[in-house]
Enzyme design. Structure first.
Site, PDB file in Angstrom:
ATOM      1  N   CYS A  86      45.014  42.679  45.362  1.00 29.60           N
ATOM      2  CA  CYS A  86      46.065  42.603  44.205  1.00 29.60           C
ATOM      3  C   CYS A  86      45.545  42.717  42.833  1.00 29.60           C
ATOM      4  CB  CYS A  86      46.637  41.134  44.092  1.00 29.60           C
ATOM      5  SG  CYS A  86      47.614  40.598  42.837  1.00 29.60           S
ATOM      6  N   CYS A  89      46.037  40.266  39.980  1.00 28.34           N
ATOM      7  CA  CYS A  89      45.468  39.197  39.984  1.00 28.34           C
ATOM      8  C   CYS A  89      44.205  39.127  39.363  1.00 28.34           C
ATOM      9  CB  CYS A  89      44.956  38.771  41.613  1.00 28.34           C
ATOM     10  SG  CYS A  89      46.543  38.480  42.457  1.00 28.34           S
TER      11      CYS A  89
END
Length: 330
Positions: A86, A89
């Site tokens: 991700c 993230c």
């Protein structure tokens, strides 16, 4: 330097604001002193303070009850659901880690890898990551999803900490400043002098040159972001700039006719505050946050935070409004 008359013609009580920085420092000192008493205060490890490494932890399904639920009875636990693949993230994670260290024990960041903890992801009903939750005294609070601006994240976490302190009595963990990995002491604020700039700003306010006053205060804050007098003055100048050309009757009529219109309610709240009706201004915007959503809600929330700056963080009316806002948001 002695506090000045900030030229609001007496309509706003600013006495508490002028001592805001000092009061905040005293409160921090009292918190640290309490933590150093025998027993170490709430959230202390058996041997006293915890190391900075305890402020950011990796959590799994097996240790969730101990590492999150039980810990949340001592300190707010912020959950960062993330994954290695991700990309957002990777932007949010380091920011949250930095803010956790800066918070100095007022909350703990628990990082949860969703690939390795699918059951937790399902239990929290997470549809996308990054997703951020908090657990306070065993209660789960959704905070936000995706990457938000740093200032917005700071404000959300500050509200979380305040709710934890005021509603649950959680003052957090005591962090050992001498432990390995402890954050460096903050650099001392520039000494100034800023007398000439601040005098010029006050003179500009007296003369009605609001743009000039705002720029003078911004010049001080560029070198000394924590300067209480400049922050107060800039908040005042911004408020006066917004209300100086308003027709009070028209503004109040529009607000009464459109209770869910963010612009109408923000304008009326500015007039309320400028007229000394502090509680009315705060209550109006909290109520508007309650009935709005998305960008409209965020705009009202930001305006309310701006009005807090005019009055000062240590004014009890600000504390009450912050609590009311947190209840609406969380």
């Amino acid at each position: 330097m002695q506090p000045r008359n900030m030229s609001m013609s007496g309509v706003v009580d600013l006495a508490a604001v002028k001592a805001a920085g000092e009061a905040k420092a005293k409160a921090e000192q009292a918190r640290n002193e309490a933590a150093r008493q025998p027993g170490g205060g709430a959230g202390s490890a058996p041997g006293g303070a915890v190391p900075p490494s305890a402020l950011v932890i990796d959590v799994s399904e097996a240790g969730f009850e101990r590492d999150v639920l039980q810990l949340s009875n001592e300190v707010p636990v912020v959950l960062d659901f993330w994954a290695e693949w991700c990309e957002p993230c990777k932007q949010l994670g380091p920011l949250l880690e930095r803010l956790a260290v800066e918070a100095d024990g007022r909350f703990v960041l628990a990082k949860i890898d969703v690939d390795a903890n699918q059951m937790l992801m399902q239990q929290f009903g997470i549809q996308g990551i990054p997703a951020v939750f908090a657990v306070v005294a065993g209660q789960v609070l959704p905070l936000f999803q995706g990457v938000a601006p740093e200032q917005q994240i700071r404000e959300t976490l500050a509200q979380l900490v305040q709710v934890a302190e005021e509603r649950f009595g959680l003052i957090g963990l005591q962090v050992d400043p001498g432990a390995e990995g402890a954050p460096a002491a903050p650099a001392a604020a520039p000494a100034g002098p800023y007398d000439a700039l601040l005098e010029a700003a006050v003179s500009a306010l007296d003369a009605g040159d609001l743009a000039g006053a705002a720029q003078a205060y911004k010049n001080v804050l560029a070198d000394d972001p924590a300067n209480t007098e400049a922050k107060l003055g800039l908040a005042q100048a911004d408020l006066l700039s917004r209300v100086q050309h308003m027709n009070p009757q028209t503004v109040r009529a529009e607000a009464a006719a459109n209770p869910k219109d963010p612009a109408a309610q923000m304008a009326a709240a500015d007039l309320d505050l400028a007229g000394g009706h502090v509680a009315d201004a705060f209550g109006r915007l909290v109520d508007t946050v309650r009935v709005t959503f998305g960008d409209d809600r965020d705009a009202v929330r930001v305006r309310l935070l701006e009005l807090f700056e005019v009055i000062g963080a240590d004014d009890p009316r600000v504390s009450q409004a912050r609590t009311a806002l947190a209840r609406v948001l969380f």
